[in-house]
Design an enzyme around this catalytic site. Structure first.
Site, short mmCIF file in Angstrom:
data_model
loop_
_atom_site.label_atom_id
_atom_site.label_comp_id
_atom_site.label_asym_id
_atom_site.label_seq_id
_atom_site.Cartn_x
_atom_site.Cartn_y
_atom_site.Cartn_z
N ASP A 1 -1.57 -0.31 6.01
CA ASP A 1 -1.83 0.35 7.30
C ASP A 1 -3.30 0.33 7.69
O ASP A 1 -3.65 0.81 8.76
CB ASP A 1 -1.36 1.81 7.24
CG ASP A 1 -2.24 2.66 6.33
OD1 ASP A 1 -2.28 2.36 5.11
OD2 ASP A 1 -2.90 3.58 6.82
N ASP B 1 -0.39 5.25 0.63
CA ASP B 1 -0.76 6.26 1.63
C ASP B 1 -0.86 5.64 3.01
O ASP B 1 -1.64 4.71 3.24
CB ASP B 1 -2.10 6.89 1.26
CG ASP B 1 -2.05 7.68 -0.03
OD1 ASP B 1 -1.35 8.70 -0.05
OD2 ASP B 1 -2.70 7.28 -1.00
N ASP C 1 0.85 -1.18 0.00
CA ASP C 1 0.00 0.00 0.00
C ASP C 1 0.90 1.24 0.00
O ASP C 1 2.10 1.16 0.31
CB ASP C 1 -0.89 -0.02 1.24
CG ASP C 1 -1.75 1.22 1.34
OD1 ASP C 1 -2.49 1.50 0.39
OD2 ASP C 1 -1.66 1.91 2.38
#
Length: 327
Positions: A209, A16, A14
């Protein structure tokens, strides 16, 4: 002991909140990723930029990147459209010019007004999205147009904190049309399926995240996952995670990739004894090691007892950690 990353041939990363927040890299991420030989593929729900722009940004920040190793929800969204529409069909674009360019790439016609008779609507994140374009999309969807959303992320990490994501704009159209979009991005399977196909991997690891996108997306295609607590999800979120959002590994940072796998694996830890007393989870043991090892030990007990109300500990340090987790 086996280093975590060496168990996998590809890392599906991922962006961001995992590698960067806004324009700035999260400290230590470049060095952490640079220590192995696994192929790195960047899998993002953000449909606002082209793969080449994302790759250029990653390279500028010091990451090893190439255009064909960036897999975006915009690419997957237009793939879903192309599979369902005739060539040259008009698609109303709610999003950036980069998303419109992806529509063109698959042989469809991007438009911005209901008057152009769109047979589909594609919606991706853009800071320029306003009432006018949402109104055009609303008219098209209510008239029967196919609706594809790049993702349903309600928030987006930035240097200033969490801001509105594409899912918040999707929610406005959902309320106005009483329709549900076909979803391309995580946690839906299509984006992850495209990343797996592109990478040609046999032993992939998803790294992210967010429990509700990255980790749930890994579950959607039945592969292992590492949650890093550098972005959206918190320890409290981990303890309340439903089964489809439970990661294989949990760590504070990406450097866990270069440490023994057992140190990030979710499960019991001999440093602590975790038990259940009514509606409380009770931990016996002092603060030894780090916060993450305690979280990895408590999580399975919390998941097995999802109705727990409190966390209790005789050790003051553990009690303080618990207080910060459940705020």
């Amino acid at each position: 002991m086996t280093v975590l990353r060496t168990q996998y041939d590809v890392l599906l990363l991922d962006l961001d909140g995992t590698l960067y927040a806004g324009a700035h890299a999260i400290p230590g991420t470049q060095a952490a990723l640079g220590q192995g030989t696994q192929a790195l593929y960047y899998v993002t729900n953000n449909a606002s930029r082209s793969p080449s722009a994302v790759s250029a940004h990653l390279t500028e920040l010091g990451f090893d990147s190439e255009d064909d190793r960036v897999v975006t929800s915009s690419q997957t969204a237009v793939r879903l459209l192309a599979e369902r529409l005739e060539p040259g069909a008009a698609v109303l674009v709610v999003g950036t010019d980069a998303l419109a360019d992806e529509v063109t790439r698959v042989g469809l016609l991007p438009v911005r007004e209901f008057a152009d008779s769109p047979v589909a609507v594609v919606q991706g994140h853009s800071t320029e999205t306003n009432w006018s374009i949402l109104a055009e999309a609303c008219l098209a969807i209510r008239a029967g147009a196919l609706w594809v959303a790049a993702n349903l992320d309600t928030t987006l990490p930035s240097e200033r904190g969490l801001v509105l994501g594409n899912g918040s704009m999707v929610a406005a159209l959902r309320a106005a049309t009483r329709q549900e979009p076909l979803v391309a991005g995580k946690p839906a399977a299509p984006l992850m399926e495209d990343a797996l196909a592109r990478s040609g991997c046999s032993r992939p690891l998803v790294v992210g995240d967010r429990l509700d996108t990255d980790i749930e997306g890994a579950h959607a295609v039945s592969i292992d996952s590492l949650l890093v607590l550098t972005g959206v999800s918190t320890p409290g979120d981990v303890l309340r995670a439903p089964i489809e959002q439970r990661p294989t590994y949990i760590a504070a940072t990406l450097d866990s990739l270069n440490q023994p796998a057992v140190e990030s694996l979710v499960g019991a830890d001999s440093k602590w004894s975790v038990s259940v007393n009514g509606s409380a989870l009770v931990v016996d043991g002092p603060v030894v090691g780090d916060e993450m090892s305690l979280l990895r030990a408590v999580a399975p007990v919390a998941w097995a007892n999802p109705s727990f109300q409190t966390l209790e500990a005789s050790d003051a340090g553990v009690a303080d950690l618990f207080a910060s987790w459940l705020v």
